[in-house]
Design an enzyme around this catalytic site. Structure first.
Site, PDB file in Angstrom:
ATOM      1  N   ARG A   1      75.520 107.511 -54.009  1.00 16.25           N
ATOM      2  CA  ARG A   1      74.372 107.881 -53.163  1.00 16.25           C
ATOM      3  C   ARG A   1      73.866 106.663 -52.397  1.00 16.25           C
ATOM      4  NH1 ARG A   1      68.655 107.758 -53.979  1.00 16.25           N
ATOM      5  NH2 ARG A   1      67.511 109.526 -53.088  1.00 16.25           N
TER       6      ARG A   1
ATOM      7  N   GLN B   1      66.962 116.271 -50.485  1.00 20.83           N
ATOM      8  CA  GLN B   1      66.062 115.142 -50.737  1.00 20.83           C
ATOM      9  C   GLN B   1      66.385 113.931 -49.874  1.00 20.83           C
ATOM     10  OE1 GLN B   1      66.582 112.002 -53.171  1.00 20.83           O
ATOM     11  NE2 GLN B   1      65.090 112.569 -54.749  1.00 20.83           N
TER      12      GLN B   1
ATOM     13  N   SER C   1      61.892 109.718 -55.398  1.00 18.53           N
ATOM     14  CA  SER C   1      63.162 109.533 -54.693  1.00 18.53           C
ATOM     15  C   SER C   1      64.299 109.338 -55.699  1.00 18.53           C
ATOM     16  CB  SER C   1      63.055 108.355 -53.717  1.00 18.53           C
ATOM     17  OG  SER C   1      64.193 108.275 -52.892  1.00 18.53           O
ATOM     18  N   LEU C   2      64.887 108.151 -55.757  1.00 13.70           N
ATOM     19  CA  LEU C   2      65.940 107.881 -56.740  1.00 13.70           C
ATOM     20  C   LEU C   2      65.513 108.282 -58.148  1.00 13.70           C
ATOM     21  CD1 LEU C   2      68.522 106.392 -57.861  1.00 13.70           C
ATOM     22  CD2 LEU C   2      67.040 104.379 -58.010  1.00 13.70           C
TER      23      LEU C   2
ATOM     24  N   GLN D   1      63.630 103.186 -55.688  1.00 11.43           N
ATOM     25  CA  GLN D   1      64.008 101.913 -55.095  1.00 11.43           C
ATOM     26  C   GLN D   1      62.770 101.154 -54.611  1.00 11.43           C
ATOM     27  OE1 GLN D   1      67.561 102.466 -52.964  1.00 11.43           O
ATOM     28  NE2 GLN D   1      67.519 100.489 -51.949  1.00 11.43           N
TER      29      GLN D   1
ATOM     30  N   HIS E   1      65.094 109.080 -46.134  1.00 15.30           N
ATOM     31  CA  HIS E   1      64.254 110.280 -46.095  1.00 15.30           C
ATOM     32  C   HIS E   1      63.836 110.652 -44.673  1.00 15.30           C
ATOM     33  CE1 HIS E   1      64.161 110.538 -50.423  1.00 15.30           C
ATOM     34  NE2 HIS E   1      63.806 109.267 -50.482  1.00 15.30           N
TER      35      HIS E   1
END
Length: 314
Positions: free
Chosen positions: A116, A248, A91-92, A11, A199
């Site tokens: 998510r 995560q 991440s994503l 993102q 996060h």
């Protein structure tokens, strides 16, 4: 023989118009986008190509859009006979990395990351959380500062490259920490335009709910190593992958460590696939000795394919 790793952005790399030239030139990509529209139940293509930006940047839209953009390019690379030795995502982007590694199917990944994104948005009151990039301090220096903040939640969210660490937490906590970082000698502390404290420990509630959604998604053992954000180590086992995807959400993205581990494993060429050049920029700060490409449009795709055919003759 070169070892090639595919990298997938997260993102923040989205942009209105991303992937449109691939769509216009390849019928196979048009078919892929139509299938995505049917799976998601919304016109993701329209959001990606025409926006508006405010709609595309809503987390539940951004996440499937970025995965789709990455997988469209990945499908074209496969058609050219280009396959990675291992994958990593930021991440994503880890979901794109898992699709590329054969652990997750795209038609399952798209609704999963949309969910998510929605859970991440809902995990903490809008406007109450914040994130910021700290430039010029190392991880130890940042942790020293954060241990002194008792009344608010502030965590390390991303370990991106030397001298670039992202923090995440309550709005007040990030504000207080930013002042302390500047006093400690940080070159800059840049607030990030995000909708929540991703996060960080504040995402724990979202991770618990997300785990139940993930239980309904068929995962397979990966066909090639995927370097996990949480551990910065290669993972193949489907049960371990599932566990790490849940963790995560509230754990730091160890991107720099992942890249260094992959270089130790023999990778000398990294290819960023999808939208933007964020990861390419981070790579150049981590290790300038490796080859790094970003494939974001037809021109960069053709440039990489030409390089690949010269470097990896049949």
């Amino acid at each position: 023989m070169r070892k090639i790793a595919f990298m997938f952005p997260g993102q923040g790399s989205q942009a209105v118009g991303m992937g449109q030239d691939f769509y216009e030139h390849y019928p196979s990509i048009q078919k892929l986008y139509q299938e995505a529209k049917e799976v998601l139940g919304k016109d993701i293509q329209e959001m990606m190509f025409h926006g508006p930006k405010e709609v595309l940047t809503e987390t539940e839209n951004t996440q499937p859009a970025l995965v789709l953009a990455s997988m469209a390019v990945f499908s074209l690379l496969k058609q050219e006979g280009v396959y990675p030795d291992m994958t990593v995502g930021h991440s994503l982007g880890e979901y794109s990395a898992l699709v590329a590694a054969g652990s997750l199917q795209l038609h399952d990944a798209l609704p999963l990351v949309s969910t998510r994104g929605k859970l991440m948005e809902e995990a903490y009151p809008k406007g109450q959380g914040s994130m910021a990039a700290v430039l010029g301090l190392n991880e130890e220096e940042i942790r020293d500062v954060l241990t002194g903040i008792k009344e608010e939640v502030v965590d390390i969210a991303n370990l991106n490259c030397p001298g670039q660490v992202v923090i995440s937490g309550t709005k007040q906590g990030v504000h207080d920490a930013s002042i302390l970082f500047k006093e400690k000698g940080a070159k800059r502390v840049l607030p990030l335009n995000v909708s929540g404290p991703f996060h960080s420990r504040l995402m724990k509630a979202a991770s618990d709910t997300f785990a139940s959604h993930l239980d309904g998604v068929p995962l397979k053992d990966a066909e090639i190593p995927v370097y996990a954000n949480v551990t910065a180590e290669a993972v193949i086992n489907k049960d371990e992958i599932k566990k790490l995807l849940v963790e995560q959400l509230y754990s730091p993205v160890r991107f720099e460590e992942s890249i260094r581990s992959m270089i130790t494993a023999g990778v000398d060429t990294f290819v960023e696939i999808g939208s933007g050049k964020v990861l390419r920029g981070l790579l150049r700060k981590i290790d300038r000795s490796v080859h790094v490409f970003s494939i974001t449009d037809l021109a960069s795709f053709d440039s990489f394919i030409n390089w690949y055919k010269e470097e990896m003759p049949c």
